[in-house]
Design a protein around this motif. Structure first.
Motif, short mmCIF file in Angstrom:
data_model
loop_
_atom_site.label_atom_id
_atom_site.label_comp_id
_atom_site.label_asym_id
_atom_site.label_seq_id
_atom_site.Cartn_x
_atom_site.Cartn_y
_atom_site.Cartn_z
N ARG A 128 0.84 -1.21 0.00
CA ARG A 128 0.00 0.00 0.00
C ARG A 128 0.87 1.26 0.00
O ARG A 128 0.56 2.24 -0.70
N HIS A 150 -4.57 6.79 -4.98
CA HIS A 150 -5.53 5.70 -4.81
C HIS A 150 -5.91 5.63 -3.34
O HIS A 150 -5.05 5.81 -2.46
N LEU A 152 -6.32 3.28 -1.37
CA LEU A 152 -5.62 2.26 -0.59
C LEU A 152 -4.15 2.63 -0.34
O LEU A 152 -3.45 1.91 0.37
N PRO A 174 -7.11 -4.52 2.65
CA PRO A 174 -7.38 -5.14 1.35
C PRO A 174 -6.75 -6.52 1.27
O PRO A 174 -5.77 -6.83 1.97
N SER A 175 -7.30 -7.37 0.41
CA SER A 175 -6.69 -8.67 0.17
C SER A 175 -5.41 -8.48 -0.62
O SER A 175 -5.16 -7.42 -1.21
N ASP A 177 -4.66 -9.90 -3.45
CA ASP A 177 -4.99 -9.71 -4.86
C ASP A 177 -5.51 -8.31 -5.14
O ASP A 177 -5.24 -7.73 -6.20
N GLU A 178 -6.25 -7.76 -4.18
CA GLU A 178 -6.82 -6.42 -4.38
C GLU A 178 -5.71 -5.38 -4.47
O GLU A 178 -5.71 -4.52 -5.36
N ILE A 179 -4.75 -5.42 -3.56
CA ILE A 179 -3.69 -4.41 -3.59
C ILE A 179 -2.73 -4.68 -4.75
O ILE A 179 -2.17 -3.76 -5.34
N ALA A 181 -3.60 -5.71 -7.66
CA ALA A 181 -4.23 -5.17 -8.87
C ALA A 181 -3.88 -3.69 -9.02
O ALA A 181 -3.59 -3.22 -10.13
#
Length: 252
Positions: A128, A150, A152, A174-175, A177-179, A181
Motif C-alpha cells: 500500500r 488511490h 488504498l 485489502p486482500s 490480490d486487491e492491492i 491489482a
C-alpha cells in the motif's frame, strides 16, 4: 516485563548523554547528524540505515558496508542508475525481485500478510505504501496529476497530519490480490515513463503541481523523483523479505 517509555516526535538535538543505559531500546526514524558516541559498548546491536561519514574506531564504515552488500547481492549495483537506460535496467530488477517476493508471500496464509513484525509494516501495508510512493513521485510530480492518490495508498508515518489530499485510511485491510491489482497498474505506469525517458529529460525539472498535496507544490529534478521510487521499491522489498522470513518460521 519492563515498562516502555516513549519519546515520540521529540527534539533531543544538542543533548548530552552520559552513563545512560539504552539496553532494550528501539530507535526508529531517528537522526544522528554530527553526533559523537564515545566509550560505548555495542553488543547484539542491529542497525539499518543510511551511512554517510560514519566512523567506527577511526574507520569510515560506510564504503566497507556498501561493498559487502554489493558482493552479497550484485543486483544492488544496478540500483544506482546514471542515465535513462540505467533506470530501465534498474526497474527490470525491481519488478523481477518483487515478483519473487510476492510468490513467496502467496505461500503463507493471508492473515499473516496483514501481521506486523517488530511493529514494522505488514507485507500488505508495504504494498500500500509503494502505491502511494508511485502516486506521489511519478503520477503527481513527474506526470503532473494533481490528485493521483488511490484510496488504498498508505502514507509514511512521519507525514504531517495536516498534509492535504493524501489518503489516510490506516485501517484498510485489502486482500493481497486487491492491492496487487492496484500495484500492477502503478508499476505499468512507471514502466511506460521509463520506456519513454531520455537522458535529457533526466536532467530536467518537473512542472510544479499547484493543487495541494504530496509532494509539495514545487519543481523537482526528474532524476530525483524517479530515483526516489526505485530506492523505495528496493528498500521496502528488502524489509518485506526480512519479515517474510520471520513469518515463514512462525507458520512452520
Amino acid at each position: 516485563m519492563t515498562a516502555v517509555t516513549d519519546h515520540l516526535r521529540t527534539d533531543l538535538s544538542n543533548s548530552r548523554f552520559e552513563e545512560v543505559d539504552f539496553s532494550g531500546s528501539r530507535f526508529r526514524n531517528v537522526y544522528f547528524q554530527d553526533t559523537v558516541i564515545r566509550g560505548a559498548w555495542l553488543q547484539r546491536v542491529e542497525i539499518d540505515g543510511h551511512l554517510d561519514g560514519v566512523t567506527v574506531n577511526g574507520v569510515d564504515v560506510g564504503p566497507l558496508i556498501e561493498a559487502e552488500l554489493d558482493r552479497r547481492d550484485p543486483d544492488r549495483t544496478l540500483l544506482r542508475p546514471t542515465d535513462a537506460e540505467g533506470f530501465r535496467r534498474a526497474w527490470e530488477v525491481v519488478v523481477r525481485r518483487w515478483d519473487a517476493a510476492v510468490q513467496r508471500a502467496r505461500a503463507l496464509p493471508e492473515d499473516l500478510l496483514h501481521e506486523r513484525v517488530d511493529d514494522e509494516w505488514s507485507f500488505i501495508e508495504t504494498l500500500r505504501h509503494l502505491v502511494l510512493a508511485t502516486d506521489a513521485w511519478v503520477l503527481r510530480a513527474v506526470l503532473g496529476d494533481p490528485a493521483p492518490y488511490h484510496p488504498l495508498g498508505l502514507v509514511h508515518t512521519e507525514m504531517p497530519a495536516d498534509t492535504p489530499a493524501v489518503p489516510r485510511d490506516t485501517g484498510a485491510r485489502p486482500s493481497l490480490d486487491e492491492i496487487l491489482a492496484v500495484r500492477t497498474q502503478r508499476m505499468a505506469t512507471v514502466a511506460r515513463v521509463l520506456h519513454e525517458l531520455t537522458d535529457e529529460q533526466l536532467d530536467e525539472m518537473t512542472q510544479p503541481v499547484l493543487e495541494p498535496g504530496y509532494p509539495t507544490s514545487e519543481s523537482f529534478p526528474v532524476r530525483r523523483c524517479l530515483s526516489t521510487v526505485v530506492k523505495e521499491e528496493w528498500l521496502h522489498r528488502e524489509y518485506a523479505e526480512r519479515d517474510l522470513a520471520h513469518l515463514e518460521r512462525q507458520s512452520a
